[in-house]
Structures are given as C-alpha cells and as structure tokens.
Write an enzyme that holds these catalytic residues in place. Structure first.
Site, short mmCIF file in Angstrom:
data_model
loop_
_atom_site.label_atom_id
_atom_site.label_comp_id
_atom_site.label_asym_id
_atom_site.label_seq_id
_atom_site.Cartn_x
_atom_site.Cartn_y
_atom_site.Cartn_z
N GLY A 145 35.66 -42.07 8.74
CA GLY A 145 34.41 -42.07 7.99
C GLY A 145 34.12 -40.71 7.40
O GLY A 145 33.53 -40.60 6.31
N ALA A 146 34.56 -39.67 8.09
CA ALA A 146 34.30 -38.32 7.60
C ALA A 146 35.08 -38.05 6.32
O ALA A 146 34.63 -37.33 5.44
CB ALA A 146 34.66 -37.29 8.66
N GLY A 167 0.05 -24.37 8.13
CA GLY A 167 0.34 -25.16 6.93
C GLY A 167 0.94 -24.33 5.83
O GLY A 167 1.64 -24.86 4.96
C1 HXC Z 1 -9.07 -13.89 6.31
C2 HXC Z 1 -7.54 -12.44 7.17
C3 HXC Z 1 -6.71 -13.52 7.53
C4 HXC Z 1 -7.16 -14.83 7.22
C5 HXC Z 1 -5.73 -11.71 8.10
N1 HXC Z 1 -6.89 -11.36 7.54
N2 HXC Z 1 -5.59 -13.03 8.11
N3 HXC Z 1 -8.70 -12.64 6.56
N4 HXC Z 1 -8.34 -14.97 6.61
N5 HXC Z 1 -6.41 -15.89 7.51
C6 HXC Z 1 -7.38 -10.01 7.35
C7 HXC Z 1 -7.79 -9.34 8.64
O1 HXC Z 1 -9.13 -9.68 8.94
C8 HXC Z 1 -7.65 -7.88 8.27
O2 HXC Z 1 -8.76 -7.55 7.44
C9 HXC Z 1 -6.45 -7.88 7.36
O3 HXC Z 1 -6.31 -9.22 6.87
C10 HXC Z 1 -5.18 -7.50 8.05
O4 HXC Z 1 -5.06 -8.27 9.23
P1 HXC Z 1 -4.69 -7.65 10.63
O5 HXC Z 1 -5.03 -8.67 11.64
O6 HXC Z 1 -5.29 -6.29 10.77
O7 HXC Z 1 -3.12 -7.49 10.48
P2 HXC Z 1 -2.02 -7.65 11.59
O8 HXC Z 1 -2.44 -6.93 12.83
O9 HXC Z 1 -0.74 -7.23 10.95
O10 HXC Z 1 -1.95 -9.19 11.92
C11 HXC Z 1 -1.51 -10.12 10.99
C12 HXC Z 1 -1.84 -11.56 11.43
C13 HXC Z 1 -3.32 -11.65 11.83
C14 HXC Z 1 -0.92 -11.91 12.62
C15 HXC Z 1 -1.47 -12.47 10.28
O11 HXC Z 1 -4.09 -11.10 10.76
C16 HXC Z 1 -3.77 -13.05 12.06
O12 HXC Z 1 -3.52 -13.61 13.09
N6 HXC Z 1 -4.50 -13.59 11.07
C17 HXC Z 1 -5.05 -14.92 11.19
C18 HXC Z 1 -3.97 -15.94 11.04
C19 HXC Z 1 -4.57 -17.31 10.97
O13 HXC Z 1 -4.99 -17.86 11.97
N7 HXC Z 1 -4.67 -17.83 9.75
C20 HXC Z 1 -5.22 -19.10 9.47
C21 HXC Z 1 -4.12 -20.09 9.78
S1 HXC Z 1 -4.60 -21.67 9.40
P3 HXC Z 1 -9.29 -6.06 7.30
O14 HXC Z 1 -10.57 -6.21 6.58
O15 HXC Z 1 -9.43 -5.56 8.68
O16 HXC Z 1 -8.24 -5.34 6.52
C22 HXC Z 1 -3.87 -21.90 7.98
C23 HXC Z 1 -4.03 -23.28 7.56
C24 HXC Z 1 -3.32 -23.51 6.28
O17 HXC Z 1 -3.30 -21.08 7.38
C25 HXC Z 1 -3.25 -24.97 6.10
C26 HXC Z 1 -2.67 -25.32 4.81
C27 HXC Z 1 -2.44 -26.77 4.77
#
Ligand code: HXC
Length: 517
Positions: free
Chosen positions: A407-408, A173
């Site tokens: 038309g274009a 989102g």
């Molecule tokens: C809390 C998060 C986070 C999240 C990352 N972190 N995403 N903490 N909520 N969504 C934290 C990790 O725990 C980690 O903390 C630090 O950020 C860095 O993340 P890494 O995973 O080490 O980095 P990287 O390897 O570069 O990977 C990046 C990433 C991965 C691909 C974005 O972090 C990831 O998959 N995150 C989750 C993505 C996700 O599913 N998000 C929610 C989506 S749902 P530390 O403490 O170790 O530094 C959503 C709904 C929105 O967004 C809807 C709106 C309408």
C-alpha cells in the site's frame, strides 16, 4: 491661521512620534530578550526604499479601564507593503513593546486591511507574531478582531502564500492565526505557542511543565508538528521567509512551471549510480539524491524535524520550483506512519494549490505495523496522503530508487494513482512486500518440510529477491513508464517537466472533495 508649512511640520512631528514607538526603553527591553523590534524585523526583510506603511495613524477606540488616556503607538502593530526579493509582499509586525502587542479591535482591523489588499492584488502576506494575545481591556471586541483575522486567513488560503513568524508569545486562540497559515517559523528560546499555558494546565490537570517544554520552537517542530521551521534567532527567521518567498509563486494563478527555461541543462551524475548500497538492508542518504538533482544543490526542507521518515521541501529544477516528497531510509527505514502521512499530505496540497509540480522519490518498506498506529487512525491518516496525491492536478513525477512495497508503494504516488511519469532505477524493488516476508508466506510449507529449513528459507528468499524484487515485473505491465540509470535522473525530471507544461487534468465539478480528516 495655520500655514501649510506648519501643517507639514506638525505632520512630521506626529509621524516621528508614531515611528519612534515606545522609544529607547522599548527597544532596549526587546533587545535584552534577544529579540528584534517590530520595525527592525520589517527593515531586515524588505528591499530597500520599497516600504509603504499603511494605517500608521490608526488608534484604538477603547474607553474602559482608563484606556481613553492610553496611547498605543501604531496600535501595537506595524502594517504595510513592500518588495521582498522584488516580489510584492504584505507585512504585519506586532510591536510587543506597545502594550504587549496585544490585539484590540483596531489592531485587528489593521491586520485585516492588509489581508484584504493582499487578496485583491494577489500577493503573499507575512505576519510577525509577538503578542500577549487578546487585549484584555477590550474584551469581546478583541475576540471579534481575532475572528476577522481567522476568517481572512481562510479566505486567503490557497490564493496567496501566508507565512507566520512566531517570534514572541503566541498563546490561546491567538495561535490559530498562524495555524491557519501555510508556513510557521518559530524562533528558538524567544517564542512560545500553546493553547493553554503552564499555569492553566497545572490548575486543570495537575501537570507541571514550563513554557519552553510545552510550546517552545523545538516542541512545536518535533513533537506536535505544528510548525515548519525553527530559527536560531529573528535574523535567521527572516532569512527563512526570504528563502520561502524565493521558491513560492505570488498567488495561485501563477504557473511557474510554464515559464521554465527552454534550454534544459543537465549533467550525467555518476555519483547517483553509486548511491544505492549492494546490500538491500543498508541505508543511504536520500538528501544527497535530492541535492544532486536540484539546481545548485539548493533544497529548502520543510518540517525537517517532524516525521523524519519522510522528507518534504522545495527545490528548483532547471529554474522551475518543484515540491519534493521522499522517503528517508536513514530514519525508521523510511516507513510511512501517521505523522509522515499528515506531513506529506499537507505539503502535497500546498504544492497543488500553488501550481508547483510534485517530484516523489520512493524507497518505502511499507506502513509501520503497530497497535498504537492502528488505534491512532493510520488508515484515516494514510488515506489523506493517497487523497492528496490522487486529487492533485499539477505535473507529478515519481522516481523509485529502491523499495516500493504494498500500500505504501501506491501511497507514494504510483502510476495507478494518476501520476504522470513514473521511472524506476534498476535497483528498484516493486512488489507486494519484501522478499523475506513474501518467501516466508508463499514457500512456508516447502521451508517447514525441508531437511534444512534455514538453508531452504535462505534460498527461497534469494530466489524471490532476484525474480520479483526488481522493476521488471512492474515494467512488463506498464506500471512504470521507464527504467533509467540513476545518473540520468535530473535529465528525466527536467524533460518530463517540459513535456508536462501543457498538462490538462480536468476533474468532475464539485464544491470540494472530502479529504479524510
Ligand atoms: C493587554 C497586555 C496583554 C494583554 C500583555 N500586556 N499582554 N495588555 N492585554 N493580553 C501588557 C502588559 O500589561 C504590559 O503592559 C506589557 O503588555 C508587557 O507585558 P509584560 O507582562 O510586562 O511582559 P512579559 O513579562 O514579557 O510577559 C509577557 C506575557 C504576559 C507572558 C505575554 O504579558 C502575559 O501573560 N500576558 C497576558 C496573556 C494573556 O492571558 N492573554 C490573553 C489570552 S486570551 P505595560 O503597560 O506594563 O507595558 C486570548 C484569547 C484569544 O488571547 C482568543 C482568540 C480566539
């Protein structure tokens, strides 16, 4: 008693800690990925000594999952306001090094705060997106935060320009905030934007794809058309933001074209008298025409990789920002199709809402035929373009360089669609269709019954070409205002813009029109 000096020292320490963010380790991690940090991005964008940071002491209020013991510097997003090229601009920059720049309740509140300020003072916003998305520990509070941002994106839409830079992950989102903004710039290799990631897609549909091929910058620019610009790195992304801000007004009450230079500067441009090839089937470079009529040849192309059969972008003519829409004979002969209609309709509406005059260059053989296009809704999509032009009240000037068929021809801002000035070059071919198609239909019997059908066909095509594929029939009916030499095009546009300053195009009151979606 704590003395004033101690209080100030304590404040300095706290401030230093916040500004340090996650420190050297965070900075190093970010640089290793080829990215700038959140603060470096801001520093590179703004005019020196003009930054006012807002809400830097804001903290999250989450307690679940041990969050009460976790401090997130700047709540993972740095927000403030500054001057950029002397324009006031509100900026939010997500700090991936602080818990992945994840969006919690207060992180979202910080972004909303500057959006509210931007609405009050009427200034553009720039959001740097570098985030793992909704902060998982904060659950629905995080979702609600996103909702508040989306709501404000919509409130701000058409009031102040909104620019999103996606310079890291932007998934689920979260992608809808950039999508609700006016311009999205993505950075090649370091950013990805999609609704569901490769893992989920594999589980649900069994398709195998990596992140870059699913939602990298090029895919979003070229295939889906979700974004407007691709940058090689963060530095280039910031240059694009700068350039956009140079062309755009601060808000929808600014009428840039009213403040045009009084002295109209033009040169006769003989290059343009020679650009159209003698052979109507040969193509030529429409970008060159655009450069030649623009101040200093400066043109910022928008969505350059998507629907390349149409060109959209910003120039200045005699100091006035204009939006340019032009068929591109070098790509698919400049035909209109679903993507070209969407791309131009979006651009036209942006120009109209921000009082940017629209200049249209026409060399269009028609809408592209095909089952795929019909099934895809080319009627609905093409209608968007017609609607966007006809409902725009800014000065509209059309130059027909060569083909303007069917038309274009109407869709490319013809006179009957409410365009203020339409000029044709002597090379214009304004007709219901091309000479070949037309001759085949109206002289079909004569061709088939003649002794030498091939020769008769050739003759008839030539006859039609000479008599009807010209600007003179349209001119005789007042469907074009002028026939001009190509070399005088810049002068024609500059004079028209000057005359149209006082244009007053009043439409019947309504809540909003129903643009075909
Ligand atoms: C809390 C998060 C986070 C999240 C990352 N972190 N995403 N903490 N909520 N969504 C934290 C990790 O725990 C980690 O903390 C630090 O950020 C860095 O993340 P890494 O995973 O080490 O980095 P990287 O390897 O570069 O990977 C990046 C990433 C991965 C691909 C974005 O972090 C990831 O998959 N995150 C989750 C993505 C996700 O599913 N998000 C929610 C989506 S749902 P530390 O403490 O170790 O530094 C959503 C709904 C929105 O967004 C809807 C709106 C309408």
């Amino acid at each position: 008693m704590i003395t004033t000096r101690k209080k100030i020292e304590s404040f300095r320490k706290k401030r230093k800690k916040i500004f340090k963010g996650t420190g050297e380790t965070g900075i190093e991690k970010q640089h290793k990925k080829g990215k700038l940090t959140a603060r470096e991005r801001i520093a590179l964008l703004i005019d020196i000594n003009t930054w006012q940071e807002i809400n830097s002491f804001v903290k999250h209020r989450a307690t679940n999952f041990g969050m009460d013991k976790i401090d997130i510097p700047s709540e993972g997003v740095i927000t403030g306001v500054s001057r950029v090229r002397d324009k006031i601009v509100y900026i939010a920059s997500q700090d991936f090094t602080a818990r992945g720049g994840s969006v919690g309740e207060m992180h979202a509140e910080k972004i909303c705060a500057i959006m509210d300020m931007a609405l009050k003072t009427g200034d553009p916003i720039v959001l740097f997106n570098d985030s793992g998305g909704a902060r998982i520990q904060e659950g629905v509070d995080s979702l609600s935060g996103y909702g508040k941002i989306f709501y404000r994106n919509t409130l701000l839409s058409g009031v102040v320009p909104q620019i999103a830079v996606v310079c890291g992950p932007c998934a689920g989102g979260a992608a809808y905030s950039p999508a609700l903004m006016d311009f999205i710039i993505m950075v090649k290799n370091t950013s990805q934007m999609y609704i569901t990631g490769p893992q989920v897609i594999k589980e649900v549909t069994g398709e195998n794809i990596d992140g870059e091929n699913l939602g990298g910058a090029i895919i979003n620019a070229q295939i889906s058309g979700n974004i407007h610009f691709v940058a090689q790195n963060d530095q280039e992304a910031i240059e694009i933001v700068n350039k956009l801000l140079y062309f755009l007004p601060s808000n929808n009450t600014e009428d840039g074209y009213l403040n045009a230079n009084q002295d109209i500067i033009w040169n006769e441009d003989n290059f343009l008298n020679n650009i159209i090839p003698d052979n109507p089937k040969e193509s030529y470079n429409m970008h060159k025409i655009i450069q030649h009529i623009s101040d200093n040849g400066d043109f910022l192309e928008v969505k350059a990789l998507f629907a390349r059969n149409i060109i959209t972008g910003f120039s200045k003519i005699n100091g006035v920002t204009v939006g340019i829409v032009a068929n591109n004979p070098l790509f698919k002969a400049g035909v209109l199709d679903i993507d070209a209609s969407d791309k131009s309709a979006e651009f036209i509406r942006f120009c109209n809402v921000f009082n940017i005059p629209i200049i249209t260059f026409v060399d269009v053989p028609g809408f592209i035929p095909g089952v795929e296009q019909e099934y895809g809704g080319v009627i609905r999509h093409g209608a968007k373009m017609l609607f966007a032009y006809a409902s725009s009240t800014v000065p509209k000037i059309t130059i027909i360089t060569r083909k303007a068929y069917g038309g274009a021809y109407l869709a490319m801002s013809a006179k009957s669609m409410g365009t203020d000035r339409v000029a044709a070059w002597p090379t214009a071919e304004i007709a219901v269709m091309g000479a070949q198609g037309a001759a085949n239909i109206i002289f079909r019997k004569e061709i088939l019954t003649s002794e030498n059908p091939d020769e008769t066909k050739k003759q008839k095509i030539e006859e039609y070409q000479n008599e009807f594929s010209t600007p003179y029939i349209a001119a005789s009916r007042g469907l074009i205002d002028s026939i001009i030499e190509p070399k005088d095009t810049r002068k024609y546009i500059a004079l028209s813009l000057d005359i149209l300053k006082s244009k007053n195009d009043i439409r019947p009151p309504k809540k909003h029109g129903l643009i075909p979606m």
